[in-house]
Design a protein around this motif. Structure first.
Motif, PDB file in Angstrom:
ATOM      1  N   PRO A 247       6.741  -2.935   8.788  1.00 16.28           N
ATOM      2  CA  PRO A 247       8.064  -2.587   9.316  1.00 16.28           C
ATOM      3  C   PRO A 247       8.750  -1.465   8.531  1.00 16.28           C
ATOM      4  N   TYR A 248       8.024  -0.417   8.230  1.00 17.57           N
ATOM      5  CA  TYR A 248       8.599   0.678   7.460  1.00 17.57           C
ATOM      6  C   TYR A 248       9.428   1.584   8.350  1.00 17.57           C
ATOM      7  N   GLN A 249      10.545   2.007   7.813  1.00 20.21           N
ATOM      8  CA  GLN A 249      11.323   3.059   8.450  1.00 20.21           C
ATOM      9  C   GLN A 249      11.144   4.299   7.577  1.00 20.21           C
ATOM     10  N   LEU A 250      10.390   5.265   8.084  1.00 22.27           N
ATOM     11  CA  LEU A 250      10.089   6.466   7.319  1.00 22.27           C
ATOM     12  C   LEU A 250      10.977   7.607   7.774  1.00 22.27           C
TER      13      LEU A 250
ATOM     14  N   ASN B 276       0.787  -1.235   0.000  1.00 19.97           N
ATOM     15  CA  ASN B 276       0.000   0.000   0.000  1.00 19.97           C
ATOM     16  C   ASN B 276       0.822   1.289   0.000  1.00 19.97           C
ATOM     17  N   PRO B 277       1.841   1.417  -0.847  1.00 13.66           N
ATOM     18  CA  PRO B 277       2.596   2.679  -0.859  1.00 13.66           C
ATOM     19  C   PRO B 277       1.732   3.855  -1.279  1.00 13.66           C
TER      20      PRO B 277
ATOM     21  N   HIS C 200       2.044  11.903   9.441  1.00  5.20           N
ATOM     22  CA  HIS C 200       0.633  11.917   9.055  1.00  5.20           C
ATOM     23  C   HIS C 200      -0.077  10.738   9.725  1.00  5.20           C
ATOM     24  N   PRO C 201      -1.334  10.892  10.125  1.00  9.22           N
ATOM     25  CA  PRO C 201      -2.062   9.797  10.787  1.00  9.22           C
ATOM     26  C   PRO C 201      -2.099   8.483   9.993  1.00  9.22           C
ATOM     27  N   LEU C 202      -2.150   8.549   8.659  1.00 16.90           N
ATOM     28  CA  LEU C 202      -2.162   7.314   7.875  1.00 16.90           C
ATOM     29  C   LEU C 202      -0.815   6.596   7.924  1.00 16.90           C
ATOM     30  N   ALA C 203       0.271   7.352   8.017  1.00 18.17           N
ATOM     31  CA  ALA C 203       1.590   6.730   8.175  1.00 18.17           C
ATOM     32  C   ALA C 203       1.663   6.053   9.533  1.00 18.17           C
ATOM     33  N   ALA C 204       1.127   6.694  10.542  1.00 16.29           N
ATOM     34  CA  ALA C 204       1.081   6.088  11.880  1.00 16.29           C
ATOM     35  C   ALA C 204       0.192   4.847  11.874  1.00 16.29           C
ATOM     36  N   GLU C 205      -0.885   4.885  11.092  1.00 18.62           N
ATOM     37  CA  GLU C 205      -1.777   3.730  10.993  1.00 18.62           C
ATOM     38  C   GLU C 205      -1.041   2.524  10.404  1.00 18.62           C
ATOM     39  N   LEU C 206      -0.186   2.757   9.401  1.00 19.95           N
ATOM     40  CA  LEU C 206       0.604   1.666   8.835  1.00 19.95           C
ATOM     41  C   LEU C 206       1.536   1.078   9.881  1.00 19.95           C
ATOM     42  N   ALA C 207       2.120   1.928  10.711  1.00 23.42           N
ATOM     43  CA  ALA C 207       2.989   1.435  11.792  1.00 23.42           C
ATOM     44  C   ALA C 207       2.173   0.609  12.784  1.00 23.42           C
TER      45      ALA C 207
END
Length: 185
Positions: free
Chosen positions: A86-89, A63-64, A74-81
């Protein structure tokens, strides 16, 4: 046409003299999981990428599209975490864009636009195999909640793989259009 759903991608093809069709991918499925994996110096897409997730979750980027035009906080990036991706943003200090670190590589980062472009290239390859010629123009669906900078990120991803985006269409409008096509008198 490329429809990035919440977890899958659907590809449609319109050819002269033929009706619109949702085409099948290389695994004969109409939906391709929205995922890319880097494993043993090759890229894997869709089901092949998802199959690696239990064994090598750090090598699969699912889901990039959700990260397009968004910052790491962003809340959606936090949702992915929260979903245990295992993304390192990080934020690229030069461009200000979000970047995702490739697992196992020292300094290899991809922007969500680059990852999405890789999925668009895969969609182009599938379409070329079915339509028997390279596709240059496309229509891409986007969530109705996408702001202008997120829409510009979609255009940037398409430009990377030399796709001319004729229009961005909101997913609700695309669903209504498909319904109208299927139920016309």
């Amino acid at each position: 046409g490329v429809d990035f759903g919440s977890d899958t991608v659907k590809i449609s093809l319109v050819q002269s003299g033929k009706p619109l069709q949702i085409i099948t991918n290389f695994e004969s499925k109409r939906k391709t999981p929205s995922a890319i994996a880097f494993y043993r110096d090759e890229r894997r897409f869709g089901a092949n990428a998802i199959a690696l997730m239990p064994r090598k979750p750090e090598m699969v980027y699912a889901n990039p599209f959700r990260l397009l035009g968004r910052s790491p906080d962003h809340p959606l990036a936090a949702e992915l975490a929260d979903m245990h991706y295992p993304y390192q943003l990080r934020v690229n200090e030069t461009s200000g864009l979000t970047e995702v670190k490739e697992a196992g590589q020292q300094d290899v980062y991809y922007t969500p636009e680059e990852l999405t472009a890789m999925l668009l290239q895969h969609a182009k390859d599938v379409t070329a195999a079915v339509g028997e010629k390279e596709v240059k123009d496309c229509v891409i669906t986007v969530p109705s909640s996408f702001a202008q900078h997120e829409r510009e990120a979609v255009f940037a991803a398409a430009a990377i793989v030399d796709l001319n985006v004729l229009a961005l269409i909101e997913e609700n409008t695309a669903a209504a259009l498909q319904y109208a096509i299927d139920h016309s008198p």
